[in-house]
Design a protein around this motif. Structure first.
Motif, PDB file in Angstrom:
ATOM      1  N   MET A 211     -22.098  19.463   0.285  1.00 40.92           N
ATOM      2  CA  MET A 211     -22.325  18.585   1.440  1.00 40.92           C
ATOM      3  C   MET A 211     -21.985  19.346   2.724  1.00 40.92           C
TER       4      MET A 211
ATOM      5  N   ALA B 165     -28.824   9.988  -3.251  1.00 42.62           N
ATOM      6  CA  ALA B 165     -30.150   9.984  -2.637  1.00 42.62           C
ATOM      7  C   ALA B 165     -30.565  11.391  -2.195  1.00 42.62           C
TER       8      ALA B 165
ATOM      9  N   THR C 133     -19.102  11.792   1.561  1.00 38.74           N
ATOM     10  CA  THR C 133     -18.240  12.729   0.833  1.00 38.74           C
ATOM     11  C   THR C 133     -17.292  13.419   1.818  1.00 38.74           C
TER      12      THR C 133
ATOM     13  N   TRP D 102     -21.450   5.719   1.970  1.00 38.20           N
ATOM     14  CA  TRP D 102     -20.713   6.742   1.233  1.00 38.20           C
ATOM     15  C   TRP D 102     -20.735   8.015   2.070  1.00 38.20           C
TER      16      TRP D 102
ATOM     17  N   ASP E 266     -35.108   8.217  -9.374  1.00 36.28           N
ATOM     18  CA  ASP E 266     -36.276   7.313  -9.354  1.00 36.28           C
ATOM     19  C   ASP E 266     -37.137   7.551  -8.119  1.00 36.28           C
TER      20      ASP E 266
ATOM     21  N   PHE F 105     -25.307   9.960   6.150  1.00 37.62           N
ATOM     22  CA  PHE F 105     -26.671   9.435   6.292  1.00 37.62           C
ATOM     23  C   PHE F 105     -26.793   8.009   5.736  1.00 37.62           C
ATOM     24  N   SER F 106     -26.404   7.817   4.466  1.00 37.07           N
ATOM     25  CA  SER F 106     -26.663   6.528   3.793  1.00 37.07           C
ATOM     26  C   SER F 106     -25.993   5.381   4.532  1.00 37.07           C
TER      27      SER F 106
ATOM     28  N   LEU G   6     -22.220  15.176   5.515  1.00 38.06           N
ATOM     29  CA  LEU G   6     -23.351  14.352   5.955  1.00 38.06           C
ATOM     30  C   LEU G   6     -22.997  12.878   5.884  1.00 38.06           C
TER      31      LEU G   6
ATOM     32  N   SER H 211     -15.543  10.183  -1.494  1.00 39.79           N
ATOM     33  CA  SER H 211     -16.856   9.694  -1.017  1.00 39.79           C
ATOM     34  C   SER H 211     -16.755   8.241  -0.567  1.00 39.79           C
TER      35      SER H 211
ATOM     36  N   ARG I  10     -29.407   1.403   2.164  1.00 38.01           N
ATOM     37  CA  ARG I  10     -28.950   1.854   0.843  1.00 38.01           C
ATOM     38  C   ARG I  10     -29.358   3.311   0.573  1.00 38.01           C
ATOM     39  N   SER I  11     -30.057   3.555  -0.540  1.00 37.64           N
ATOM     40  CA  SER I  11     -30.384   4.958  -0.863  1.00 37.64           C
ATOM     41  C   SER I  11     -31.533   5.509  -0.014  1.00 37.64           C
ATOM     42  N   HIS I  12     -32.165   4.669   0.791  1.00 37.40           N
ATOM     43  CA  HIS I  12     -33.286   5.142   1.618  1.00 37.40           C
ATOM     44  C   HIS I  12     -32.728   5.754   2.912  1.00 37.40           C
TER      45      HIS I  12
ATOM     46  N   VAL J 132     -27.874   9.265  -9.033  1.00 35.72           N
ATOM     47  CA  VAL J 132     -27.835   8.110  -8.116  1.00 35.72           C
ATOM     48  C   VAL J 132     -27.640   8.530  -6.661  1.00 35.72           C
TER      49      VAL J 132
ATOM     50  N   THR K 159     -32.558   9.537  -5.002  1.00 32.90           N
ATOM     51  CA  THR K 159     -32.224   9.271  -6.410  1.00 32.90           C
ATOM     52  C   THR K 159     -33.344   9.798  -7.314  1.00 32.90           C
TER      53      THR K 159
HETATM   54  C1  LIG Z   1     -20.452  10.350  -5.415  1.00 35.90           C
HETATM   55  C2  LIG Z   1     -21.340   9.992  -4.293  1.00 35.90           C
HETATM   56  C3  LIG Z   1     -21.267  10.688  -3.101  1.00 35.90           C
HETATM   57  C4  LIG Z   1     -22.085  10.369  -2.014  1.00 35.90           C
HETATM   58  N1  LIG Z   1     -21.973  11.078  -0.859  1.00 35.90           N
HETATM   59  C5  LIG Z   1     -22.781  10.764   0.196  1.00 35.90           C
HETATM   60  C6  LIG Z   1     -22.669  11.471   1.435  1.00 35.90           C
HETATM   61  O1  LIG Z   1     -21.839  12.377   1.584  1.00 35.90           O
HETATM   62  N2  LIG Z   1     -23.496  11.132   2.464  1.00 35.90           N
HETATM   63  C7  LIG Z   1     -24.425  10.144   2.331  1.00 35.90           C
HETATM   64  O2  LIG Z   1     -25.150   9.909   3.289  1.00 35.90           O
HETATM   65  N3  LIG Z   1     -24.540   9.446   1.189  1.00 35.90           N
HETATM   66  C8  LIG Z   1     -23.744   9.730   0.116  1.00 35.90           C
HETATM   67  N4  LIG Z   1     -23.848   9.018  -1.066  1.00 35.90           N
HETATM   68  C9  LIG Z   1     -24.801   7.906  -1.144  1.00 35.90           C
HETATM   69  C10 LIG Z   1     -26.015   8.246  -1.994  1.00 35.90           C
HETATM   70  O3  LIG Z   1     -26.732   9.311  -1.430  1.00 35.90           O
HETATM   71  C11 LIG Z   1     -26.916   7.024  -2.168  1.00 35.90           C
HETATM   72  O4  LIG Z   1     -27.296   6.526  -0.906  1.00 35.90           O
HETATM   73  C12 LIG Z   1     -26.258   5.919  -2.941  1.00 35.90           C
HETATM   74  O5  LIG Z   1     -25.709   6.431  -4.139  1.00 35.90           O
HETATM   75  C13 LIG Z   1     -27.283   4.851  -3.249  1.00 35.90           C
HETATM   76  O6  LIG Z   1     -26.682   3.791  -3.963  1.00 35.90           O
HETATM   77  P1  LIG Z   1     -27.238   2.274  -3.761  1.00 35.90           P
HETATM   78  O7  LIG Z   1     -26.467   1.398  -4.665  1.00 35.90           O
HETATM   79  O8  LIG Z   1     -27.229   1.958  -2.303  1.00 35.90           O
HETATM   80  O9  LIG Z   1     -28.711   2.477  -4.296  1.00 35.90           O
HETATM   81  P2  LIG Z   1     -29.945   1.479  -4.150  1.00 35.90           P
HETATM   82  O10 LIG Z   1     -30.796   1.899  -3.013  1.00 35.90           O
HETATM   83  O11 LIG Z   1     -29.470   0.070  -4.167  1.00 35.90           O
HETATM   84  O12 LIG Z   1     -30.749   1.786  -5.491  1.00 35.90           O
HETATM   85  C14 LIG Z   1     -30.577   1.023  -6.704  1.00 35.90           C
HETATM   86  C15 LIG Z   1     -31.534   1.541  -7.749  1.00 35.90           C
HETATM   87  O13 LIG Z   1     -32.884   1.395  -7.255  1.00 35.90           O
HETATM   88  C16 LIG Z   1     -33.580   2.605  -7.359  1.00 35.90           C
HETATM   89  N5  LIG Z   1     -34.518   2.729  -6.225  1.00 35.90           N
HETATM   90  C17 LIG Z   1     -34.233   2.569  -4.904  1.00 35.90           C
HETATM   91  N6  LIG Z   1     -35.346   2.772  -4.157  1.00 35.90           N
HETATM   92  C18 LIG Z   1     -36.343   3.064  -5.002  1.00 35.90           C
HETATM   93  C19 LIG Z   1     -37.714   3.378  -4.840  1.00 35.90           C
HETATM   94  N7  LIG Z   1     -38.294   3.434  -3.636  1.00 35.90           N
HETATM   95  N8  LIG Z   1     -38.432   3.633  -5.950  1.00 35.90           N
HETATM   96  C20 LIG Z   1     -37.869   3.576  -7.184  1.00 35.90           C
HETATM   97  N9  LIG Z   1     -36.579   3.281  -7.407  1.00 35.90           N
HETATM   98  C21 LIG Z   1     -35.810   3.031  -6.331  1.00 35.90           C
HETATM   99  C22 LIG Z   1     -32.508   3.674  -7.305  1.00 35.90           C
HETATM  100  O14 LIG Z   1     -32.932   4.880  -7.947  1.00 35.90           O
HETATM  101  C23 LIG Z   1     -31.363   3.034  -8.050  1.00 35.90           C
HETATM  102  O15 LIG Z   1     -31.487   3.233  -9.426  1.00 35.90           O
HETATM  103  C24 LIG Z   1     -23.015   9.312  -2.146  1.00 35.90           C
HETATM  104  C25 LIG Z   1     -23.090   8.599  -3.354  1.00 35.90           C
HETATM  105  C26 LIG Z   1     -22.266   8.913  -4.408  1.00 35.90           C
HETATM  106  C27 LIG Z   1     -22.372   8.124  -5.686  1.00 35.90           C
END
Ligand SMILES: Cc1cc2nc3c(=O)[nH]c(=O)nc-3n(C[C@H](O)[C@H](O)[C@H](O)COP(=O)(O)OP(=O)(O)OC[C@H]3O[C@@H](n4cnc5c(N)ncnc54)[C@H](O)[C@@H]3O)c2cc1C
Length: 381
Positions: A83, A361, A151, A149, A365, A118-119, A116, A202, A124-126, A359, A363
């Protein structure tokens, strides 16, 4: 520093600092400041920064090897490092006019860790679509955001933060900012108690009306998305793939040791001598690990000599690496049986850590979505 000395340093730090503490840090969810200090002392924090700011100007090949070496001993630290490297590269690629030389020099001198942010809770993961929006006034911009999150939260000296540009029209019209630790309004918003990667802090962070001066704006308004795709994504995906490789290598090594040392005394044989099924599963682990190593090599080659297929490799490698790490460590859990389940071995930590890659981002998927769209010629966004 050159490629070989960088890897020797990483190996030495992994053996001396990371490996002895990994188990306890994982148990306590304790961030290893000693590891970061050691990486800084040996010049590894500035590995890829230009020589003009004191960096070693090494490339993705060395970066991947260093990350994999660290991950074999402690994947939490390897993730902190990747990171940091992704953030450092983003700072180094800042727009003309941004004041980044002091930060880059401090990184090269081993005194500054970055990361970073970003999230966001809202998207969420977008990560490419922050829901927070910067507000501009005469002094610069003010940022208010919930980062879900981050790190190294609270441990890094700076944060590369995304937010929608003040006048951004679309969901990806973001801007990147450099926010130092200690700025008013920036705080760690909760604990980090993950299933795996427990020693990398994180945690969520919030920004409440944080003032950022214009010279800490890293990209032009709305150009954050391009920086995410061009600078962050290749390095982050390579680093995550290398973490997965280190985890797989460690899982193979731990399984080999167990199969050689655990014995059926009544049969006069080690597990490895006695059971063909365990040998077959170990062989599968070895095949998958060597396959991942070849994939990482190919990824590096595509970054060193960019070509039409480079973006596909960027996407594919992280997707594949996440699944391979989960598969190899799951097999290790089964092969090492009750000993692994009961935490007598490091295999269960590797198994838990292995689940982070898929998981994080983008991710696994989302990457599959992008890959298939790219192959079909459908726009990704
Ligand atoms: C250990 C760890 C460290 C991290 N460190 C950082 C960091 O330093 N900086 C940072 O910015 N973020 C960080 N993150 C956040 C990470 O990058 C993701 O944003 C986060 O894990 C997403 O989790 P969520 O529950 O919000 O996912 P959600 O968006 O809720 O996703 C849930 C499920 O839906 C699926 N999904 C979502 N969108 C789609 C799509 N369009 N098509 C198909 N499937 C989809 C996903 O694959 C997942 O299985 C960290 C996460 C972890 C676990």
């Amino acid at each position: 520093m050159n490629h070989d000395t960088a890897i020797s340093s990483a190996r030495e730090i992994a053996d001396r600092v990371l490996a002895p503490a990994a188990r306890q840090n994982d148990k306590e969810g304790r961030f290893s400041s000693e590891a970061v200090a050691a990486l800084g002392r040996d010049g590894l924090l500035g590995l890829m920064l230009p020589a003009a700011v004191g960096g070693s100007a090494l490339g993705p090949r060395t970066f991947a090897a260093v990350v994999a070496t660290l991950a074999e001993a402690d994947s939490s630290v390897a993730m902190v490092y990747l990171m940091h490297a992704s953030a450092a590269a983003t700072i180094a690629a800042a727009r003309p006019g941004a004041t980044v030389a002091p930060t880059l020099e401090a990184i090269s001198a081993g005194r500054h860790l970055s990361t970073l942010a970003f999230s966001e809770a809202g998207s969420r993961s977008h990560f490419w679509a922050p829901v927070s929006r910067a507000r501009r006034n005469a002094a610069g911009v003010h940022l208010t955001a919930k980062k879900s999150w981050v790190t190294s939260a609270g441990h890094a000296q700076s944060y590369v933060v995304s937010s929608l540009a003040p006048e951004g029209a679309g969901p990806t019209d973001s801007t990147l900012y450099l926010v130092p630790l200690g700025v008013r309004g920036l705080s760690v918003a909760g604990p980090w108690d993950g299933l795996g990667m427990r020693a990398n802090a994180s945690a969520p962070m919030t920004l409440v009306d944080c003032e950022v001066a214009p010279d800490h704006q890293l990209t032009e308004d709305g150009a954050g998305f391009q920086a995410m795709l061009q600078v962050v994504l290749p390095l982050f995906n390579l680093g995550t793939s290398a973490v997965a490789l280190g985890i797989c290598r460690a899982a193979v090594a731990a399984t080999v040791t167990h199969l050689k040392t655990a014995r059926f005394e009544h049969l006069g044989q080690s597990l490895g001598e006695g059971l063909p099924t365990l040998r077959a599963q170990l062989a599968t682990m070895q095949i998958e690990t060597d396959g991942l190593a070849a994939r990482v090599d190919d990824f590096v080659d595509h970054l060193e000599r960019p070509r039409d297929t480079t973006m596909l490799r960027v996407l594919e490698s992280k997707a594949a690496a996440g699944d391979i790490a989960i598969g190899v460590t799951s097999t290790a859990m089964r092969v090492c049986g009750g000993a692994a389940f009961s935490k007598h071995l490091n295999v269960e930590r590797l198994f838990r850590d292995a689940h982070a890659g898929a998981v994080m981002a983008p991710t696994g998927d989302v990457l599959r979505e992008f890959i298939a769209k790219a192959v079909l010629g459908i726009p990704l966004f």
